[in-house]
Motif scaffolding. Structure first.
Motif, short mmCIF file in Angstrom:
data_model
loop_
_atom_site.label_atom_id
_atom_site.label_comp_id
_atom_site.label_asym_id
_atom_site.label_seq_id
_atom_site.Cartn_x
_atom_site.Cartn_y
_atom_site.Cartn_z
N SER A 4 -19.75 -25.37 -4.34
CA SER A 4 -18.63 -25.44 -3.40
C SER A 4 -18.92 -24.62 -2.15
O SER A 4 -19.79 -23.74 -2.15
CB SER A 4 -17.35 -24.92 -4.07
N ASP A 5 -18.16 -24.89 -1.10
CA ASP A 5 -18.29 -24.11 0.13
C ASP A 5 -17.98 -22.64 -0.13
O ASP A 5 -18.61 -21.76 0.44
CB ASP A 5 -17.35 -24.66 1.21
N GLN A 6 -17.01 -22.39 -1.01
CA GLN A 6 -16.65 -21.01 -1.35
C GLN A 6 -17.84 -20.30 -2.01
O GLN A 6 -18.15 -19.16 -1.67
CB GLN A 6 -15.43 -20.99 -2.27
N THR A 7 -18.51 -20.99 -2.92
CA THR A 7 -19.69 -20.42 -3.57
C THR A 7 -20.77 -20.13 -2.53
O THR A 7 -21.39 -19.06 -2.55
CB THR A 7 -20.24 -21.36 -4.65
N GLN A 8 -20.97 -21.06 -1.60
CA GLN A 8 -22.00 -20.87 -0.57
C GLN A 8 -21.70 -19.65 0.29
O GLN A 8 -22.60 -18.90 0.65
CB GLN A 8 -22.12 -22.12 0.31
N THR A 9 -20.44 -19.44 0.62
CA THR A 9 -20.05 -18.27 1.41
C THR A 9 -20.34 -16.99 0.64
O THR A 9 -20.88 -16.03 1.19
CB THR A 9 -18.55 -18.35 1.77
N ILE A 10 -20.02 -16.97 -0.65
CA ILE A 10 -20.30 -15.81 -1.50
C ILE A 10 -21.80 -15.54 -1.56
O ILE A 10 -22.25 -14.41 -1.41
CB ILE A 10 -19.71 -16.02 -2.91
N VAL A 11 -22.58 -16.59 -1.76
CA VAL A 11 -24.04 -16.46 -1.85
C VAL A 11 -24.61 -15.91 -0.54
O VAL A 11 -25.44 -15.00 -0.55
CB VAL A 11 -24.69 -17.81 -2.24
N GLN A 12 -24.17 -16.46 0.58
CA GLN A 12 -24.67 -15.99 1.88
C GLN A 12 -24.35 -14.51 2.09
O GLN A 12 -25.20 -13.75 2.58
CB GLN A 12 -24.07 -16.83 3.01
N LYS A 13 -23.14 -14.09 1.74
CA LYS A 13 -22.76 -12.68 1.89
C LYS A 13 -23.61 -11.79 0.98
O LYS A 13 -24.02 -10.70 1.36
CB LYS A 13 -21.27 -12.49 1.58
N ARG A 14 -23.88 -12.29 -0.20
CA ARG A 14 -24.69 -11.52 -1.17
C ARG A 14 -26.13 -11.36 -0.67
O ARG A 14 -26.71 -10.29 -0.75
CB ARG A 14 -24.65 -12.28 -2.51
N ILE A 15 -26.70 -12.46 -0.16
CA ILE A 15 -28.06 -12.39 0.37
C ILE A 15 -28.12 -11.44 1.56
O ILE A 15 -29.03 -10.61 1.67
CB ILE A 15 -28.58 -13.80 0.77
N THR A 16 -27.14 -11.53 2.45
CA THR A 16 -27.12 -10.66 3.63
C THR A 16 -27.02 -9.19 3.21
O THR A 16 -27.76 -8.34 3.73
CB THR A 16 -25.94 -11.04 4.55
N ALA A 17 -26.15 -8.88 2.25
CA ALA A 17 -26.01 -7.50 1.76
C ALA A 17 -27.33 -7.00 1.16
O ALA A 17 -27.75 -5.86 1.38
CB ALA A 17 -24.88 -7.40 0.74
N PHE A 18 -27.99 -7.88 0.42
CA PHE A 18 -29.30 -7.53 -0.14
C PHE A 18 -30.30 -7.22 0.96
O PHE A 18 -30.99 -6.19 0.93
CB PHE A 18 -29.81 -8.66 -1.04
N LEU A 19 -30.41 -8.10 1.95
CA LEU A 19 -31.39 -7.92 3.01
C LEU A 19 -31.12 -6.66 3.83
O LEU A 19 -32.05 -5.97 4.26
CB LEU A 19 -31.42 -9.15 3.92
N GLU A 20 -29.84 -6.33 4.03
CA GLU A 20 -29.49 -5.10 4.76
C GLU A 20 -29.99 -3.85 4.03
O GLU A 20 -30.25 -2.83 4.66
CB GLU A 20 -27.97 -5.02 4.96
N SER A 21 -30.13 -3.94 2.71
CA SER A 21 -30.64 -2.79 1.95
C SER A 21 -32.15 -2.88 1.71
O SER A 21 -32.82 -1.86 1.62
CB SER A 21 -29.90 -2.67 0.61
N TYR A 22 -32.69 -4.09 1.64
CA TYR A 22 -34.09 -4.30 1.29
C TYR A 22 -35.04 -4.17 2.49
O TYR A 22 -36.12 -3.60 2.39
CB TYR A 22 -34.25 -5.68 0.65
N VAL A 23 -34.64 -4.71 3.64
CA VAL A 23 -35.55 -4.83 4.78
C VAL A 23 -35.85 -3.51 5.49
O VAL A 23 -37.01 -3.26 5.85
CB VAL A 23 -35.00 -5.88 5.78
N PRO A 24 -34.86 -2.64 5.73
CA PRO A 24 -35.18 -1.41 6.48
C PRO A 24 -36.31 -0.61 5.81
O PRO A 24 -36.38 -0.52 4.58
CB PRO A 24 -33.87 -0.63 6.45
N PHE A 25 -37.14 -0.04 6.66
CA PHE A 25 -38.30 0.72 6.18
C PHE A 25 -38.47 1.96 7.04
O PHE A 25 -38.36 1.91 8.26
CB PHE A 25 -39.57 -0.14 6.26
N ASP A 26 -38.73 3.07 6.39
CA ASP A 26 -39.08 4.31 7.08
C ASP A 26 -40.23 4.93 6.30
O ASP A 26 -40.10 5.20 5.11
CB ASP A 26 -37.88 5.26 7.12
#
Length: 129
Positions: A4-26
């Motif tokens: 469903s579109d609702q599921t897709q919205t949840i998935v997109q938010k989840r992926i974005t939250a993951f990337l915000e924590s995974y991608v940064p590097f120091d």
């Protein structure tokens, strides 16, 4: 059946939250991504990421997450693949900044009703549009 579109919205938010924590590097705290990413990933991926040692390049010392564009590739109710064009800012050892894009493919699965990232990798030609 397509999710469903609702599921897709949840998935997109989840992926974005993951990337915000995974991608940064120091380079000074290279593995800080691991603890930050844990709530968004499967136990299997967490175990795999624990084995990896993140390193900077000869010049890049920091990477900052800016934004992501997500594109669905293969959608199912139990698992999905998404292409991610991640905009980042790299900082070199002299403090110079440069913006670029990281092309990733992400596999996300439903685990007990919660979507979790199960794999991430650089997109190859097979996945590039």
């Amino acid at each position: 059946t397509q999710p469903s579109d609702q599921t897709q919205t949840i998935v997109q938010k989840r992926i974005t939250a993951f990337l915000e924590s995974y991608v940064p590097f120091d380079v000074k705290n290279a593995n800080s991504f691991l603890a930050k990413s844990k709530p968004f990933i499967t136990d299997n991926l967490y175990k795999e990421l624990q084995k990896e040692i993140r390193r900077g390049t000869l010049t890049i010392t920091k990477t900052k997450y800016i934004n992501v564009d997500l594109y669905p590739e293969d959608l199912h109710k139990a698992y999905q693949y998404w292409s991610a064009d991640i905009e980042v800012e790299h900082v070199d050892n002299k403090g110079n900044r440069e913006t670029s894009y990281l092309p990733y493919i992400i596999k996300i699965v439903s685990v007990n009703g919660e979507w979790k990232v199960d794999d991430i990798g650089v997109r190859t030609r097979a996945w590039n549009k």
